[in-house]
Scaffold this active site. Sequence first.
Site, PDB file in Angstrom:
ATOM      1  N   TRP A 193       2.842  15.537  -8.442  1.00 27.43           N
ATOM      2  CA  TRP A 193       3.617  14.613  -7.622  1.00 27.43           C
ATOM      3  C   TRP A 193       3.320  14.880  -6.142  1.00 27.43           C
ATOM      4  O   TRP A 193       3.266  16.026  -5.705  1.00 27.43           O
ATOM      5  CB  TRP A 193       5.129  14.779  -7.912  1.00 27.43           C
ATOM      6  CG  TRP A 193       5.937  13.887  -7.019  1.00 27.43           C
ATOM      7  CD1 TRP A 193       6.182  12.567  -7.183  1.00 27.43           C
ATOM      8  CD2 TRP A 193       6.571  14.261  -5.793  1.00 27.43           C
ATOM      9  NE1 TRP A 193       6.918  12.076  -6.129  1.00 27.43           N
ATOM     10  CE2 TRP A 193       7.172  13.107  -5.261  1.00 27.43           C
ATOM     11  CE3 TRP A 193       6.676  15.464  -5.077  1.00 27.43           C
ATOM     12  CZ2 TRP A 193       7.888  13.106  -4.063  1.00 27.43           C
ATOM     13  CZ3 TRP A 193       7.381  15.463  -3.879  1.00 27.43           C
ATOM     14  CH2 TRP A 193       7.982  14.304  -3.388  1.00 27.43           C
ATOM     15  N   ASP A 360      13.998  -1.687  -2.125  1.00 27.47           N
ATOM     16  CA  ASP A 360      13.722  -0.634  -3.111  1.00 27.47           C
ATOM     17  C   ASP A 360      15.005  -0.269  -3.841  1.00 27.47           C
ATOM     18  O   ASP A 360      15.970  -1.046  -3.922  1.00 27.47           O
ATOM     19  CB  ASP A 360      13.060   0.559  -2.388  1.00 27.47           C
ATOM     20  CG  ASP A 360      12.111   1.339  -3.271  1.00 27.47           C
ATOM     21  OD1 ASP A 360      12.610   2.157  -4.078  1.00 27.47           O
ATOM     22  OD2 ASP A 360      10.891   1.134  -3.188  1.00 27.47           O
ATOM     23  N   ASP A 361      15.062   0.918  -4.367  1.00 24.60           N
ATOM     24  CA  ASP A 361      16.147   1.462  -5.186  1.00 24.60           C
ATOM     25  C   ASP A 361      17.520   1.301  -4.503  1.00 24.60           C
ATOM     26  O   ASP A 361      17.606   1.327  -3.278  1.00 24.60           O
ATOM     27  CB  ASP A 361      15.840   2.961  -5.372  1.00 24.60           C
ATOM     28  CG  ASP A 361      16.523   3.547  -6.580  1.00 24.60           C
ATOM     29  OD1 ASP A 361      17.414   2.905  -7.128  1.00 24.60           O
ATOM     30  OD2 ASP A 361      16.143   4.672  -6.953  1.00 24.60           O
ATOM     31  N   TRP A 472       7.658  -1.849 -10.154  1.00 24.14           N
ATOM     32  CA  TRP A 472       8.091  -1.320 -11.460  1.00 24.14           C
ATOM     33  C   TRP A 472       7.841   0.190 -11.457  1.00 24.14           C
ATOM     34  O   TRP A 472       6.700   0.630 -11.533  1.00 24.14           O
ATOM     35  CB  TRP A 472       7.280  -2.015 -12.550  1.00 24.14           C
ATOM     36  CG  TRP A 472       7.634  -1.678 -13.947  1.00 24.14           C
ATOM     37  CD1 TRP A 472       7.706  -0.437 -14.507  1.00 24.14           C
ATOM     38  CD2 TRP A 472       7.940  -2.587 -15.004  1.00 24.14           C
ATOM     39  NE1 TRP A 472       8.038  -0.519 -15.826  1.00 24.14           N
ATOM     40  CE2 TRP A 472       8.181  -1.834 -16.165  1.00 24.14           C
ATOM     41  CE3 TRP A 472       8.017  -3.982 -15.086  1.00 24.14           C
ATOM     42  CZ2 TRP A 472       8.494  -2.421 -17.388  1.00 24.14           C
ATOM     43  CZ3 TRP A 472       8.321  -4.558 -16.302  1.00 24.14           C
ATOM     44  CH2 TRP A 472       8.573  -3.790 -17.440  1.00 24.14           C
ATOM     45  N   ASP A 473       8.920   0.928 -11.373  1.00 27.88           N
ATOM     46  CA  ASP A 473       8.830   2.384 -11.184  1.00 27.88           C
ATOM     47  C   ASP A 473       9.059   3.110 -12.513  1.00 27.88           C
ATOM     48  O   ASP A 473       9.601   2.544 -13.481  1.00 27.88           O
ATOM     49  CB  ASP A 473       9.909   2.799 -10.166  1.00 27.88           C
ATOM     50  CG  ASP A 473       9.548   4.058  -9.383  1.00 27.88           C
ATOM     51  OD1 ASP A 473       8.630   4.782  -9.815  1.00 27.88           O
ATOM     52  OD2 ASP A 473      10.200   4.305  -8.357  1.00 27.88           O
ATOM     53  N   CYS A 521       4.289   1.659 -10.297  1.00 30.34           N
ATOM     54  CA  CYS A 521       4.631   2.867  -9.553  1.00 30.34           C
ATOM     55  C   CYS A 521       5.168   3.857 -10.564  1.00 30.34           C
ATOM     56  O   CYS A 521       5.835   3.474 -11.517  1.00 30.34           O
ATOM     57  CB  CYS A 521       5.700   2.509  -8.514  1.00 30.34           C
ATOM     58  SG  CYS A 521       6.428   3.918  -7.676  1.00 30.34           S
ATOM     59  N   ASP A 543       3.721   9.177  -3.486  1.00 33.88           N
ATOM     60  CA  ASP A 543       4.914   9.272  -2.643  1.00 33.88           C
ATOM     61  C   ASP A 543       4.631  10.072  -1.384  1.00 33.88           C
ATOM     62  O   ASP A 543       5.463  10.136  -0.484  1.00 33.88           O
ATOM     63  CB  ASP A 543       6.056   9.946  -3.422  1.00 33.88           C
ATOM     64  CG  ASP A 543       6.839   8.936  -4.250  1.00 33.88           C
ATOM     65  OD1 ASP A 543       6.644   7.725  -4.051  1.00 33.88           O
ATOM     66  OD2 ASP A 543       7.644   9.362  -5.100  1.00 33.88           O
TER      67      ASP A 543
END
Length: 729
Positions: A193, A360-361, A472-473, A521, A543
């Site tokens: 990550w 976003d979120d 789409w995460d 994503c 990220d």
Amino acid sequence: MNIRLAVPVLLSLFPLAGSAEIRYVAARKLWHLQAGPVSYVIGVNEKNELQSMYWGKRLWRDDDLQAAHSNPEWASFDNSGNTTPQEYPGWGGGRYIEPCLKVTLPDGVRDLVLHYVSYTIDGNTLRIELKDIGYDLGVTLRYQVFPETGVIRKSALIRNGTRQPLTLESAQSGAWNLPRGEGYRLTYLSGRWAGEWQINREPVHPGMKVIESRRGSTSHQANPWFAIDEGQADEGHGRVWFGALGWSGNWRLSIEQTAHQQVRVTGGFNPFDFSYPLAPGQTLETPPFYAGFTDGGFGEASRILHRFERTEIMPGGVSARPRPVLYNSWEATEFAVNEEGQKALAAKAAKLGVERFVMDDGWFGARNNDHAGLGDWTVNRQKFPHGLGPLIDYVNSLGMDFGLWVEPEMVNPDSNLYRQHPDWAMHFPDRPRTEARNQLVLNMARDDVKNYIFEALDRLLVENPKIAFLKWDMNRNFSEPGWPEAPVAQQKELWVAYTRNVYDIMDRLRRKHPKLEIESCSGGGGRVDLGILSRTDEVWTSDNTDAFDRLRIQEGFSYAYTPKAMMAWVTDVPNFNGRSTPLQYRFLVAMMGSLGIGGNLNKWTDNDMALATRMVELYKSIRTTVQQGKLYRLFSPGAGTFSANEYVSEDGRQAVLFAFRSAQDFGYPPPVVRLSGLDGNAVYRVKTIDRKLAGSLDTVSGDFLMNRGIDLRLGGDFDSTLITFERVP
Ligand code: DGJ
């Protein structure tokens, strides 16, 4: 020269992009697949096995090709099944090489020897039927050639023709055999990550190197792409064989050098924890495995893949418009989204020339942090009292389209969905469920779960028809991959069915909402492969948005994937790693892919806004070249303090040079930059953004640029520049 002789001679002298043919040479029982600059030859040997015979630069004379003949055994320890390169070996008949197919038959027999049965040629597709020597277990190998790039696609359809259920224990898409020899070198991508896309290069030795994912999705840790050269290739020279799998679930590539100097790359479903029952009459299709060849080095290998992805894989084909400049709210607001705040950001983004605003979120359910809400895909009425409509209308009124973040495959235990359906999360009965980011993975292999998620997303899009884009995460990998509701023998099908169902939802959504675009994503670049790319328009690269780290991240990405798909945002400093770089440097790094902005615009000064506006405008004038042109990696960021990339438009009319310097060395100027891919006889008009080109070159020939090269005035400490070269008509 008569015409029959002239054609092959001419074909051998000139590049063959655009032509492809598959020929069966009956006299010698072989197939010659010609695609662009590549030939691939397969034959049936005297044992009725399908033998790999050639993969490399295009050959023009079928008469040169000998009939296949197996290699002799090597003492009593390696029979000819181990010394002969084969296209699709089963595990059986004393083979110890990596098999393409391993099976347990109902009577306990674990021996599979596949022999040739028949073939068909349909345009650019060759199908070859194989069958076990005893049982009615058939395999259809499908080869498709792509004329423009020379890429070849392989896949296998496995069929249980017996009257009993059987179990597949390894089902590979195919094996690619390189010319026999030693001294090969493997290049592959690894990471974690915020550190995806690291380039690794190492010699291929006897034995097997495995790169894989056991995580349920493609993964940050390894990517299903490889390149193999003869040990000396560089960006511009050398033979390179390369390939990539189209699969977003558990995958594996095994790079094997046998004891008989045979290097082969086998790839497909990861056999780890794999068990796939096939009822009588049932089939399993493997993922596609694509591969290509060039003698033009790693740079050309990447350019071939970029073009192939844009024209054959990604939705929309070659004529699809360039990606819009995007703004994303995540780094500015995290979960603290609301109508007023998003409108304020949107107004500022529009002033910069942004074309797509993405929230976003944080907009749904009880999503105020990462502890709750995933699974409840309804608008949070405290944050958006009148739904999403007013925000979307406002964004549209500013001339931008609207995009929304979703993470459909996940559920927080603190959600209405989980309270209603705790069994929908992957789990083993009476065992702990391991959470990551406070979330569990929904068992998307279940059709009821799949349909529920499709309906939730579809409802969102029907109620808000102006949503143009979904990010789409997928923010965690699988754990406890149990499917207790399925019969025990079928529970491991989850690994395959999950990914198939995710694909199915995306495909159905796209069919029903044809204008919808999707970004893949997964906590950054955790799900990037040719399978997901065939149903998404772009991917989130990482990220890690620190511009300096990004140079290497983006370089690794570019080995396998097109800059068009590579989303790159300009964000605020200091970045998560504490590093600060100037705004121009951040923009230029992000402008080497699909440009996005992710900073908190409320904090940007007037000067920042003015520079950003100029950069967005400049980007729009070069983005077709960047996204759809040819990339030349002139100086690698991994090799020193100076790096440079050049992009040349498909029609050759524009070239763009990006150059970066992270630090100066002993007061030396940066190295001379020689460009690539220009027309030596053409003259180009030169434009700099900040006069960092030494001398005064207004117009200059391609020959000068590619041979003498140019000197840049870049200091150190994150200096950067961009120069454009427009061909003078
Ligand atoms: C991970 C993504 O990579 C980020 O860009 C952001 O969308 C967060 N998830 C939101 O939770």
